[in-house]
Design a protein around this motif. Structure first.
Motif, PDB file in Angstrom:
ATOM      1  N   LYS A   1       0.825  -1.212   0.000  1.00 50.81           N
ATOM      2  CA  LYS A   1       0.000   0.000   0.000  1.00 50.81           C
ATOM      3  C   LYS A   1       0.854   1.254   0.000  1.00 50.81           C
ATOM      4  O   LYS A   1       0.660   2.156  -0.824  1.00 50.81           O
ATOM      5  CB  LYS A   1      -0.918   0.017   1.236  1.00 50.81           C
ATOM      6  CG  LYS A   1      -1.735  -1.227   1.422  1.00 50.81           C
ATOM      7  CD  LYS A   1      -2.603  -1.151   2.665  1.00 50.81           C
ATOM      8  CE  LYS A   1      -1.843  -1.088   3.969  1.00 50.81           C
ATOM      9  NZ  LYS A   1      -1.153  -2.327   4.326  1.00 50.81           N
ATOM     10  N   THR A   2       1.805   1.298   0.945  1.00 50.06           N
ATOM     11  CA  THR A   2       2.668   2.477   1.032  1.00 50.06           C
ATOM     12  C   THR A   2       3.490   2.644  -0.237  1.00 50.06           C
ATOM     13  O   THR A   2       3.653   3.764  -0.741  1.00 50.06           O
ATOM     14  CB  THR A   2       3.591   2.372   2.260  1.00 50.06           C
ATOM     15  OG1 THR A   2       2.783   2.336   3.420  1.00 50.06           O
ATOM     16  CG2 THR A   2       4.542   3.560   2.341  1.00 50.06           C
ATOM     17  N   THR A   3       3.982   1.541  -0.769  1.00 50.16           N
ATOM     18  CA  THR A   3       4.774   1.606  -2.001  1.00 50.16           C
ATOM     19  C   THR A   3       3.952   2.231  -3.123  1.00 50.16           C
ATOM     20  O   THR A   3       4.434   3.119  -3.833  1.00 50.16           O
ATOM     21  CB  THR A   3       5.230   0.190  -2.402  1.00 50.16           C
ATOM     22  OG1 THR A   3       5.883  -0.410  -1.291  1.00 50.16           O
ATOM     23  CG2 THR A   3       6.164   0.234  -3.582  1.00 50.16           C
TER      24      THR A   3
ATOM     25  N   LEU B   1      -3.034  10.008   1.712  1.00 54.87           N
ATOM     26  CA  LEU B   1      -2.914   9.882   3.168  1.00 54.87           C
ATOM     27  C   LEU B   1      -2.461   8.466   3.509  1.00 54.87           C
ATOM     28  O   LEU B   1      -3.146   7.491   3.170  1.00 54.87           O
ATOM     29  CB  LEU B   1      -4.247  10.179   3.856  1.00 54.87           C
ATOM     30  CG  LEU B   1      -4.953  11.498   3.492  1.00 54.87           C
ATOM     31  CD1 LEU B   1      -6.046  11.258   2.474  1.00 54.87           C
ATOM     32  CD2 LEU B   1      -5.530  12.165   4.717  1.00 54.87           C
ATOM     33  N   ASP B   2      -1.296   8.348   4.152  1.00 55.88           N
ATOM     34  CA  ASP B   2      -0.776   7.022   4.508  1.00 55.88           C
ATOM     35  C   ASP B   2      -1.088   6.715   5.960  1.00 55.88           C
ATOM     36  O   ASP B   2      -0.461   7.261   6.858  1.00 55.88           O
ATOM     37  CB  ASP B   2       0.732   6.958   4.262  1.00 55.88           C
ATOM     38  CG  ASP B   2       1.244   5.526   4.306  1.00 55.88           C
ATOM     39  OD1 ASP B   2       0.438   4.611   4.612  1.00 55.88           O
ATOM     40  OD2 ASP B   2       2.434   5.317   4.028  1.00 55.88           O
ATOM     41  N   GLU B   3      -2.061   5.868   6.184  1.00 56.69           N
ATOM     42  CA  GLU B   3      -2.531   5.530   7.530  1.00 56.69           C
ATOM     43  C   GLU B   3      -2.617   6.779   8.403  1.00 56.69           C
ATOM     44  O   GLU B   3      -1.962   6.860   9.443  1.00 56.69           O
ATOM     45  CB  GLU B   3      -1.602   4.497   8.164  1.00 56.69           C
ATOM     46  CG  GLU B   3      -1.483   3.269   7.282  1.00 56.69           C
ATOM     47  CD  GLU B   3      -1.215   2.004   8.054  1.00 56.69           C
ATOM     48  OE1 GLU B   3      -1.606   1.947   9.225  1.00 56.69           O
ATOM     49  OE2 GLU B   3      -0.640   1.083   7.467  1.00 56.69           O
ATOM     50  N   PRO B   4      -3.449   7.729   7.996  1.00 60.17           N
ATOM     51  CA  PRO B   4      -3.435   9.028   8.673  1.00 60.17           C
ATOM     52  C   PRO B   4      -3.842   8.944  10.145  1.00 60.17           C
ATOM     53  O   PRO B   4      -3.446   9.790  10.925  1.00 60.17           O
ATOM     54  CB  PRO B   4      -4.453   9.847   7.882  1.00 60.17           C
ATOM     55  CG  PRO B   4      -5.323   8.854   7.196  1.00 60.17           C
ATOM     56  CD  PRO B   4      -4.451   7.676   6.913  1.00 60.17           C
TER      57      PRO B   4
HETATM   58 MG   LIG Z   1       2.624   1.280   4.957  1.00 57.95          MG
END
Ligand SMILES: [Mg+2]
Ligand SMILES: Nc1ncnc2c1ncn2[C@@H]1O[C@H](COP(=O)(O)OP(=O)(O)OP(=O)(O)O)[C@@H](O)[C@H]1O
Lengths: 329, 269
Positions: A41-43, A156-159
């Protein structure tokens, strides 16, 4: 328009973090990237943001190919799990950062910062340092900072990942309402299925660098495309030859007339109360499966049925339940 | 704060006594000898042109060392923490060498490399009329060498701790590499830099061994404050030796006090 991703791959050495991702994110929507830890996901988000370059594939934002455009020229708002507040600047300065970089006139910046602080309910806190804010307030500041540049896309990354359960829920509702006002195309990463189901317009379920399913929360929940999605998006239990949601198991006390004629008899072997909910396990008399059947009821339902720990009961899938053939497990 | 128990009072007491015997009392004696034994040796010492020159040489050389090592420390720190490149571990170890080697060895090494007679680089330079050793540049070289990694080592843990999130955020907001450096990275590490500068200054001002070898200690020219202290001490002008010693200590203490006063405003996050 919106974001068009096609044939995207990213490898770290031999390891494939993303494999042939093709996805279209509609303009103006709030899209959740949902998947377990390490699923990529982050990638994917970092490739959209320009912090990472893909090995293959392209990214178009509002019709423009941005695959090779550096992060600072993409006009994308980014919100991080751990806020990434500029610790040495006041809240107002944080929000003003992108505008100062763009060399807007001082007066315009002041006005815009004031508006944004109002929007994120931090109007009183402009002069404070980030360290003087709570986690939830810091994240709202980070959001205002990202929105200040009128981004074409908000990532938004795991905000809400670093916040406690209550603040998390508040902020989640607040983000939904904010998005209804602001309407910027937004993609947020989460591994919390409840968060995705509650907030997103569209959910993209990812697993091991691939997309499992794209759909509205209802589609994903009611008609999971794969076993993975079925297991990941909610709880699942086995009843004889089928898999189903624990709250889709119909249960009655022994001796009552069960609405489903093929109901199986068993004994309540565990009884757990979690808040308003009862989670119980029924061990079937016939050895048709290894573990017990998991059942979820509200407390009121359980009282109405007149069942309790150790009781003899009958269980069957609800006639309208979404059933999946059980595999070998 | 934990409540005070008899045991903790004893512990604190032992530490205080230890520090007093090791640091406080001897330093206090220097102050006493400087000001309270009939004469005010400080004014006397500062009236002496050769001593004024020595103090000036020390401060100027230390100033140069601070500038060089700050630039190097910050640049190398960012390089070591933020980038991957071959030979990185070796470079990091090499940067630590100057503080682990005895200063007198440093002096000898510099003499061999840059000396006018045997120096590999020094001999041709001497012919060209540039004298590094037994002159001010040699002193700068020596004090810069011995205090080389102090800013670097102060900066590295802070760079690691702040991570790249703030820099990434600034970039996504449109900041260029230079803007990220000036507006985010440098302000974030400024207290670490200040701390490193203080340590560098204190180390450079107090350096004796390396400087003794490369400066030649020519009175009124290349004599530094520490060398002057030794000369005065051996020449039985102990009062003035203590006075210069007091000055050296004062510089270090003042720098530490400044950092301690400035620091708390930043710490509570
Ligand atoms: Mg991540
Ligand atoms: N810079 C990197 N070098 C090597 N491997 C990496 C790198 N970044 C990510 N990976 C690997 O790629 C995979 C996907 O990572 P990613 O951070 O995208 O996962 P994620 O879905 O965001 O997980 P989480 O929910 O834990 O944040 C992981 O297995 C991770 O170990």
């Amino acid at each position: 328009m919106g974001i068009e991703i096609s044939g995207l791959s990213k490898h770290y050495g031999d390891f494939a973090a993303l494999e042939d991702i093709t996805l279209s994110v509609p303009s103006g929507g709030l899209t959740a990237l949902l998947g377990p830890s390490g699923s990529g996901k982050t990638t994917l988000l970092r490739i959209l943001g320009g912090q990472e370059t893909p090995d293959a594939g392209t990214v178009h934002i509002d019709g423009r190919d941005v695959t090779r455009v550096p992060a600072q020229q993409r006009n994308i708002g980014f919100v991080f799990q751990h806020y990434a507040a500029f610790k040495h600047m006041s809240v107002a300065k944080n929000v003003a950062f992108g505008l100062e970089i763009r060399k807007l006139p001082k007066e315009r910046i002041r006005q815009r910062v004031e508006e944004l602080l109002q929007l994120v309910q931090l109007a009183q806190h402009g002069h404070r340092m980030p360290s003087q804010l709570s986690g939830g307030q810091r994240q709202r500041m980070a959001l205002a900072r990202a929105l200040a540049i009128d981004p074409s896309v908000l990532l938004l990354d795991e905000p809400f990942g670093a916040l406690d359960a209550k603040v998390r829920k508040e902020l989640r509702d607040w983000l939904r309402r904010l998005h209804d006002d602001v309407h910027v195309t937004s993609v947020f990463v989460t591994h919390d299925q409840e968060e995705a189901l509650e907030v997103a317009d569209t959910i993209v379920v990812v697993n091991e660098g691939r997309i499992e399913q794209v759909g509205t929360p209802d589609e994903i929940y009611d008609h999971p495309a794969t076993d993975f999605v079925f297991h990941f998006i909610g709880e699942a239990t086995r009843l004889g030859e089928v898999l189903l949601r624990p709250h889709d198991v119909l249960i009655t006390a022994e001796g009552e007339q069960h609405p489903v004629s093929t109901a199986r008899a068993g004994t309540i072997s565990r009884w757990n109360r979690v808040g308003f909910e009862i989670r119980l396990e029924v061990t079937l008399d016939e050895a048709v499966q290894q573990g017990p059947v998991h059942v979820q009821l509200t407390r009121t339902e359980a009282q109405g049925l007149g069942i309790g720990p150790g009781d003899r009961v009958q269980v069957a899938p609800h006639p309208s339940a979404e059933l999946r053939p059980a595999g070998s497990h | 704060m934990r409540t005070r128990t008899p045991a903790s009072v004893v512990r604190i007491g032992v530490v205080v006594i230890y520090l007093f015997l090791l640091v406080g009392w001897p330093m206090g004696r220097v102050v006493q000898e400087t000001f309270f034994t009939g004469e005010n040796y400080l004014t006397m010492a500062l009236a002496d042109p050769s001593l004024r020159n020595a103090v000036w040489v020390t401060l100027a050389a230390a100033g140069c060392a601070v500038v060089f090592n700050t630039v190097l420390g910050v640049t190398l720190g960012i390089l070591l923490v933020r980038y991957q490149f071959p030979g990185k571990r070796l470079l990091s170890a090499l940067a630590d060498l100057p503080t682990s080697v005895s200063p007198i060895v440093v002096g000898l090494a510099l003499l061999l490399a840059y000396g006018p007679v045997h120096g590999v680089l020094g001999a041709p330079l001497a012919e060209a009329g540039v004298q590094l050793i037994f002159s001010f540049p040699g002193i700068v070289l020596a004090v810069t060498f011995v205090s080389l990694p102090l800013v670097l080592r102060a900066v590295i843990p802070v760079l690691q701790e702040i991570g790249t999130d703030q820099e990434t955020a600034a970039q996504s907001l449109g900041a260029s590499g230079g803007q990220v450096l000036l507006r985010i990275t440098l302000p974030s590490i400024r207290w670490a830099v200040a701390y490193g500068v203080v340590l560098t200054l204190a180390r450079a001002v107090g350096e004796f061994g390396a400087v003794l070898v490369v400066s030649g200690g020519i009175v009124n020219q290349t004599e530094t404050a520490t060398i002057a202290v030794q000369r005065l001490h051996q020449g039985f002008e102990t009062g003035q030796a203590y006075a210069i010693g007091f000055l050296l200590a004062l510089v270090a203490v003042a720098a530490l006090v400044i950092v301690t006063i400035l620091r708390p405003h930043e710490r509570n996050d």
